[in-house]
Design an enzyme around this catalytic site. Sequence first.
Site, PDB file in Angstrom:
ATOM      1  N   ASP A   1       1.131  -1.518  -0.021  1.00 45.67           N
ATOM      2  CA  ASP A   1      -0.129   0.173   0.298  1.00 45.67           C
ATOM      3  C   ASP A   1       1.270   1.308   0.177  1.00 45.67           C
ATOM      4  OD1 ASP A   1      -2.610   1.016  -0.179  1.00 45.67           O
ATOM      5  OD2 ASP A   1      -2.788   1.536   2.304  1.00 45.67           O
TER       6      ASP A   1
ATOM      7  N   GLU B   1       2.451   4.365  -4.704  1.00 38.55           N
ATOM      8  CA  GLU B   1       2.617   5.422  -5.754  1.00 38.55           C
ATOM      9  C   GLU B   1       3.584   6.422  -5.700  1.00 38.55           C
ATOM     10  OE1 GLU B   1      -0.815   4.429  -4.434  1.00 38.55           O
ATOM     11  OE2 GLU B   1       0.257   5.837  -3.362  1.00 38.55           O
TER      12      GLU B   1
ATOM     13  N   ASP C   1      -9.089   3.230  -2.497  1.00 37.72           N
ATOM     14  CA  ASP C   1      -9.869   3.924  -1.670  1.00 37.72           C
ATOM     15  C   ASP C   1     -11.017   4.833  -2.429  1.00 37.72           C
ATOM     16  OD1 ASP C   1      -7.748   3.536   0.041  1.00 37.72           O
ATOM     17  OD2 ASP C   1      -6.864   5.272   0.594  1.00 37.72           O
TER      18      ASP C   1
END
Length: 754
Positions: free
Chosen positions: A387, A390, A458
């Site tokens: 997670d 990015e 999300d």
Amino acid sequence: MPAKATKKTKNNEAKDNCLIIKSAHAEARVWVYSPTIIRVNISKKFNEADESFAVIQQPQANISVKEKDGLTVVDTGALVLKINPQSLQFNFYTADGCWLDGDYERFGTVWDDAKWSNYRKMQPDARFIGLGEKTGPLDRRGQAYVNWNTDAVDYGPKTDPLYKTFPFFIGLHGKETYGLFLDNTHRTYFDFGASTDHKMYWMAADGGDLNYYFFGAQGVAKIIQDYTWLTGRMEMPPLWSLGYQQCRWSYMSAKEVLKVAGKFRKKKIPADVMYCDIDYMDGYKIFTWNKETFEDPKAMLDELKQLGFKLVIIVDPGIKIDKTYKQYDDGIKKNYFAKYVNGDLYTGEVWPGRCHFPDFYRADVREWWGKSFSALTEPGVEGFWNDMNEPAAWGQNIPPIVKFGDKPLSEVRNVYGHQMSRGTYDGTRKLLKGKRPFVLTRAAYAGIQRYSAVWTGDNTANDAHMLLGARLVNSLGITGVSFTGVDIGGFSGNPTPELMVRWNSLGVYTPMFRNHAMIGTVRREPWEWGRDNETIIRKDIEQRYRLLPYLYSAFYQSAQTGLPVCRTLAIEHPFDFNVYNEAYQNQFMFGDNMLVAPAESVAKKVKVYLPAGNWYRFSSGEAIKGGDVVKADAPLTDLPVFIRAGAIIPMQSVVQNTAEPGDGMLELHIWDGPQATEFTYYEDDGATYDYEKGAFYKRTISFDPAQQLVTLSTVEGTFTSRFKEVRMMMHHTDGHLKKHKPSELTNEPMVLKC
């Protein structure tokens, strides 16, 4: 500095397997990778290392080049590239001369210092599909997108960019198809006629080369197969990862994890996976356990194993600045972290507070990262959730002066999550000693299917997001990523009971079936929605487990051909305008034979477009003629799902988890139809890599409607099926289901009468 178009060529030569064309401002190079794949690279300054994070194949040894009518022509036998050496413009044709795609004659490629933009002719009837995780409609025409991996908190149905970069699309016009993969990890742009009077479409990048692979196969499925040949295909997933997965931010202790797992068993709701979000760690430090709330990880994992559960845990890239923390100390000593251009370490804040970020572009850093998972694998963890990669930091704006070794952030941000996932996969595969790891990632780049499954980040608890999720999964499938999922119920916000039930029913037909929610939201476990809704949710989860033989075979097809499990109807029906209609664009095929029509939670009936052919309603057996729109009942108890006539769908009895042996009965459901059909059935142990050495069970199941016979071919492979008997289940056009007596399942050819 003013923008410059490419100028007249000075030199043109074929050297070994590469055509080189030089101009005043740039150089073009052309390679042939297969008869239907040509690579074009235009650059001001080539990097001779010529590395790709996505491409795993090499060009062919030779290239056929000739000059004709002032053009330089590359002919592969299946695809023809005609190059104007004066303007450095490229046009692609089929072998029989049909134009596919090419540069717009007014502009072609334009340079503005390091930036470039490429303008391409757009046909009046052009459509575009793909680009992976992008919002908006199925047909990208009239839309514009940016690729810049972003922690897109609370994204909406039109937000762009999101978490992933897949610069690959498929174009369609007339009856022709083509594909284009722009292999450039800088910030890139695609505009499909959104602002160009529908005369041209364009793509651009903030840096790097105009480096693209052109696909000329005719047929969307064939282009996907070529693209995944080029960028790699997924391996077989662990079977347990296809079961129901229960997640939450956060289950706060080992006691709570075990309590929830135990309740699944008590209530006889099938499930295979529990998750631990960030609160299992000691101060959010990766590769640690909270000594108070998860004091004995191995004991927890052992108890979960007894209950038939696997555990997936989260890992983030941020390494906490803490001199007592092993990973921090190692990283500092060995110079593993990102730095500013002046050599100072970059510091960003995430969950642990002040953090450094590993340079995953280095092989030694990925190896160090992979070995660190021993703190998690030794107690028994087999699933790893990447997670915040990015990469994300509070403020969402890591400075462009950050570098990873010699690579500036502007060049490699879009591939950071890809490389982190690669390190996770490589490391955990070694540590698990023959077992398949389950790796999941939020951020990704083209080729991620080789290392990881993905989910769509999300999302939010509303109907629009549920329907968008179906489109995102289908679009990711076009770009080679088959193992995909969404946060069922919505990550943020609180779903209504109706939305939760409906979304769960759609999850049955989603490759990764995971229920997940944000901290502070209502509980999402199946029993939290009232007794009646719990019954519906249980029934739908049971359906998922009954379909596992069909689903696992669909994943085998993905691993072999690149075709996704969830398939937009545009793959099979690219020139059927109904497929792109807003009312029907969310529909998809689940494997070869099941058409799923997502419906809003409040809908009682929905319009469904059934392509030409004959179909059956899955739940009722009602036969329906295709090629038209039908109004289908859509109660919460029955998501509209349809079966193609002639379909062969292997099913099993309900089990509580994938490790249960079941009753040994394989049910072969056949839906009568006018055409002969076949299905490739596949099994292996679902846990190890022994299938790579021949330990699998594969056979072709054929249906002959004229003779009303079903034939099972001789078994290929050395694996022994988990099933001992086979029962024919014949669905007839009058709605009658004929259940045949069981037959012993042998490895030799078998013929069964319908």
